[in-house]
Design an enzyme around this catalytic site. Structure first.
Site, PDB file in Angstrom:
ATOM      1  N   HIS A  37       1.285  -1.472   0.113  1.00 27.20           N
ATOM      2  CA  HIS A  37      -0.030   0.048   0.205  1.00 27.20           C
ATOM      3  C   HIS A  37       0.818   1.448   0.206  1.00 27.20           C
ATOM      4  O   HIS A  37       1.849   1.435   0.773  1.00 27.20           O
ATOM      5  CB  HIS A  37      -0.651  -0.154   1.428  1.00 27.20           C
ATOM      6  CG  HIS A  37      -2.022   0.445   1.396  1.00 27.20           C
ATOM      7  ND1 HIS A  37      -1.882   2.078   0.729  1.00 27.20           N
ATOM      8  CD2 HIS A  37      -3.369   1.462   0.594  1.00 27.20           C
ATOM      9  CE1 HIS A  37      -3.431   2.870   1.293  1.00 27.20           C
ATOM     10  NE2 HIS A  37      -4.129   2.284   1.040  1.00 27.20           N
ATOM     11  N   LYS A  64      21.322  11.505 -48.447  1.00 28.37           N
ATOM     12  CA  LYS A  64      19.700  11.526 -48.045  1.00 28.37           C
ATOM     13  C   LYS A  64      19.599  12.729 -46.412  1.00 28.37           C
ATOM     14  O   LYS A  64      20.400  13.075 -46.193  1.00 28.37           O
ATOM     15  CB  LYS A  64      19.573  10.442 -46.825  1.00 28.37           C
ATOM     16  CG  LYS A  64      19.252   8.726 -47.651  1.00 28.37           C
ATOM     17  CD  LYS A  64      18.372   9.275 -48.937  1.00 28.37           C
ATOM     18  CE  LYS A  64      17.095   8.569 -47.421  1.00 28.37           C
ATOM     19  NZ  LYS A  64      15.956   8.638 -48.239  1.00 28.37           N
ATOM     20  N   THR A  81      -5.490  19.683 -52.981  1.00 27.87           N
ATOM     21  CA  THR A  81      -6.832  19.321 -52.423  1.00 27.87           C
ATOM     22  C   THR A  81      -6.597  17.915 -52.791  1.00 27.87           C
ATOM     23  O   THR A  81      -5.499  16.936 -54.567  1.00 27.87           O
ATOM     24  CB  THR A  81      -7.963  19.309 -52.823  1.00 27.87           C
ATOM     25  OG1 THR A  81      -7.908  19.535 -54.359  1.00 27.87           O
ATOM     26  CG2 THR A  81      -8.284  20.846 -52.535  1.00 27.87           C
ATOM     27  N   HIS A  82      -6.395  16.832 -52.110  1.00 31.55           N
ATOM     28  CA  HIS A  82      -6.466  15.170 -52.800  1.00 31.55           C
ATOM     29  C   HIS A  82      -4.462  14.994 -52.109  1.00 31.55           C
ATOM     30  O   HIS A  82      -4.828  14.060 -53.562  1.00 31.55           O
ATOM     31  CB  HIS A  82      -7.164  14.664 -53.792  1.00 31.55           C
ATOM     32  CG  HIS A  82      -8.700  14.634 -53.146  1.00 31.55           C
ATOM     33  ND1 HIS A  82      -9.480  14.311 -52.549  1.00 31.55           N
ATOM     34  CD2 HIS A  82      -9.257  15.990 -53.924  1.00 31.55           C
ATOM     35  CE1 HIS A  82     -10.143  14.207 -52.376  1.00 31.55           C
ATOM     36  NE2 HIS A  82     -10.794  15.357 -53.191  1.00 31.55           N
ATOM     37  N   SER A 133      22.701   6.067 -42.867  1.00 31.49           N
ATOM     38  CA  SER A 133      23.469   4.902 -42.792  1.00 31.49           C
ATOM     39  C   SER A 133      24.402   4.587 -43.724  1.00 31.49           C
ATOM     40  O   SER A 133      25.553   3.851 -44.053  1.00 31.49           O
ATOM     41  CB  SER A 133      23.686   3.610 -41.966  1.00 31.49           C
ATOM     42  OG  SER A 133      23.090   3.524 -42.209  1.00 31.49           O
ATOM     43  N   GLU A 147       9.331  13.138 -38.341  1.00 28.07           N
ATOM     44  CA  GLU A 147       8.694  11.581 -38.431  1.00 28.07           C
ATOM     45  C   GLU A 147       8.504  11.209 -36.570  1.00 28.07           C
ATOM     46  O   GLU A 147       7.900  10.398 -36.288  1.00 28.07           O
ATOM     47  CB  GLU A 147       9.740  10.861 -39.356  1.00 28.07           C
ATOM     48  CG  GLU A 147       9.291  10.770 -40.212  1.00 28.07           C
ATOM     49  CD  GLU A 147      10.688  10.517 -41.556  1.00 28.07           C
ATOM     50  OE1 GLU A 147      10.171   9.582 -42.718  1.00 28.07           O
ATOM     51  OE2 GLU A 147      12.011   9.658 -40.862  1.00 28.07           O
TER      52      GLU A 147
END
Length: 435
Positions: A68, A270, A142-143, A265, A277
């Site tokens: 407790h 990149k 749009t879309h 890596s 993300e």
């Protein structure tokens, strides 16, 4: 929450050390109220107030036996009290939830204040960025498909207002979670006077609960977590805009890329939107807290403790993660790289298809039925889509074959992107006033 995503100020709010400091504070305030009313000896207050909070390690040791946590805390704190006999009046007339829920209310309001300060900074960052790009022409989509010309600042303004509203929801939720319940075993004040609850609430700058049985019902805490989930998801909306804008085929936006930073890596070229993300992933963590916390609203009779284990995980994690998300998103916006030339090149890349809506209305205003005007413009547009011939050329050819006369000067005037955004001034006035 793991250390990787825990910022120091928010981490301190949810630390065991701070929790026991708050427990000591609440118990001391109750004891002081009792003493002021003459219900307990006045000379016990000083020793209890002076007793240092127990360490988390010592409480954990005792809890191994008691199973407790509140009793373990009270025992460990009593061991720190000189004379120990003064501790006999600690927790007088209270039940565990009086202590737990009241201290939790303090933690929730403290955490909220940290979040509100960061939300203010994000609102300001979005506002300033949007104003800086009120004339940065880009194509609206749009879309995911080119639609009509727009300005980058317009999209940012939308996100700024959403962030401000989300912040304001959290501020309102703060008021509802900031409640004190010191009402005894089933909330009937059977062994404790209601004046004690009032005194503790005043000392903590909180409000007495409207009602409690043994626990404060969890609707307000659920609202608080839901407010965090909305904030987290708006942060994700900002991040998603950057993620789409940083795609190689779009290349209109990009995260700042520091000296020495590596994107992959395996592939040295990149430059990945890793911050965005990370925001997207952590927003899921906050949203995941909503349902488990909400399920703490229905409890057995006056209470059970099924909500307790859930909240020990999800309340700190949701607050800590939202704090980190606000920090990440603000940095993302403040350092965002905007390629205005690329935005303009993308806008022009479809050969004028983005002007079909204005051309449609021009033909209607020139006397064609809407159906005939739409069919003519769409046929010309599809030819441009399929063959790459500029839209004005396909339009001329289709119009000539249909016997429709075009006002070339008028078309020159309406096929300009600036015409599509000329009425956004009031929006940016509202954005400038945002705080």
């Amino acid at each position: 929450m793991i250390d990787r995503y825990t910022l120091p100020e928010m981490g301190r709010v949810w630390s065991d050390e701070h929790k026991y400091e708050l427990w000591c504070r609440v118990e001391t305030l109750v004891l002081e109220a009792h003493a002021a009313a003459g219900r307990v000896p006045a000379d016990v207050v000083g020793p209890v107030r002076s007793a240092p909070p127990p360490t988390p390690q010592r409480v954990a040791e005792i809890e191994e036996t008691t199973q407790h946590d509140v009793i373990a805390f009270l025992t460990a704190w009593a061991d720190n009290t000189e004379p120990r006999s003064a501790a006999a009046y600690v927790h007088h007339g209270m039940t565990s939830s009086d202590l737990l829920d009241t201290a939790l209310a303090v933690q929730l309001t403290e955490a909220t204040d940290v979040l509100l300060a960061k939300a203010d900074r994000l609102v300001a960052a979005l506002r300033d960025h949007g104003l800086a790009h009120r004339d940065t022409i880009r194509v609206g989509r749009t879309h995911g498909v080119h639609a009509e010309p727009d300005v980058w600042g317009h999209r940012v303004a939308d996100l700024a207002f959403a962030t401000a509203r989300s912040r304001d929801r959290l501020r309102a939720a703060r008021e509802r979670v900031g409640v004190v319940a010191i009402s005894g075993a089933v909330g009937t004040y059977s062994l404790i006077d209601p004046s004690v609850e009032v005194a503790v609430a005043q000392a903590l700058d909180l409000a007495p609960a409207d009602a409690s049985t043994q626990v404060v019902i969890r609707d307000s805490i659920s609202e608080w977590v839901a407010a965090l989930a909305v904030i987290a998801t708006v942060c994700e909306a900002v991040a998603l805009e950057v993620r789409h804008g940083q795609r190689t085929e779009v290349r209109e936006l990009s995260e700042a890329f520091g000296s020495g930073q590596k994107g992959s890596s395996a592939m040295p070229h990149k430059k990945n939107p890793i911050r965005s993300e990370r925001i997207a992933g952590l927003a899921r963590v906050v949203r995941a807290a909503v349902v488990p916390v909400m399920e703490g609203i229905p409890l057995w009779h006056e209470r059970d403790i099924s909500h307790s284990s859930t909240e020990r995980v999800f309340l700190p994690d949701a607050a800590i993660t939202t704090d980190y998300l606000l920090h990440l998103t603000t940095g993302l916006v403040e350092n965002l790289v905007v390629d205005a030339d690329r935005m303009r090149a993308n806008l022009d890349s479809t050969g004028g298809l983005i002007y079909t809506s204005a051309v449609l209305l021009e033909l209607v205003e020139g006397g064609l039925s809407r159906e005939d005007a739409y069919a003519l413009v769409q046929a010309a547009a599809m030819e441009t889509w399929n063959g790459g011939t500029p839209f004005r050329e396909t339009l001329r050819a289709r119009a000539a074959s249909s016997g429709v006369t075009l006002d070339e000067a008028r078309l020159d005037a309406i096929c300009r992107p600036e015409g599509y955004v000329r009425q956004l001034g009031p929006l940016f006035d509202r954005l400038a006033a945002l705080s």
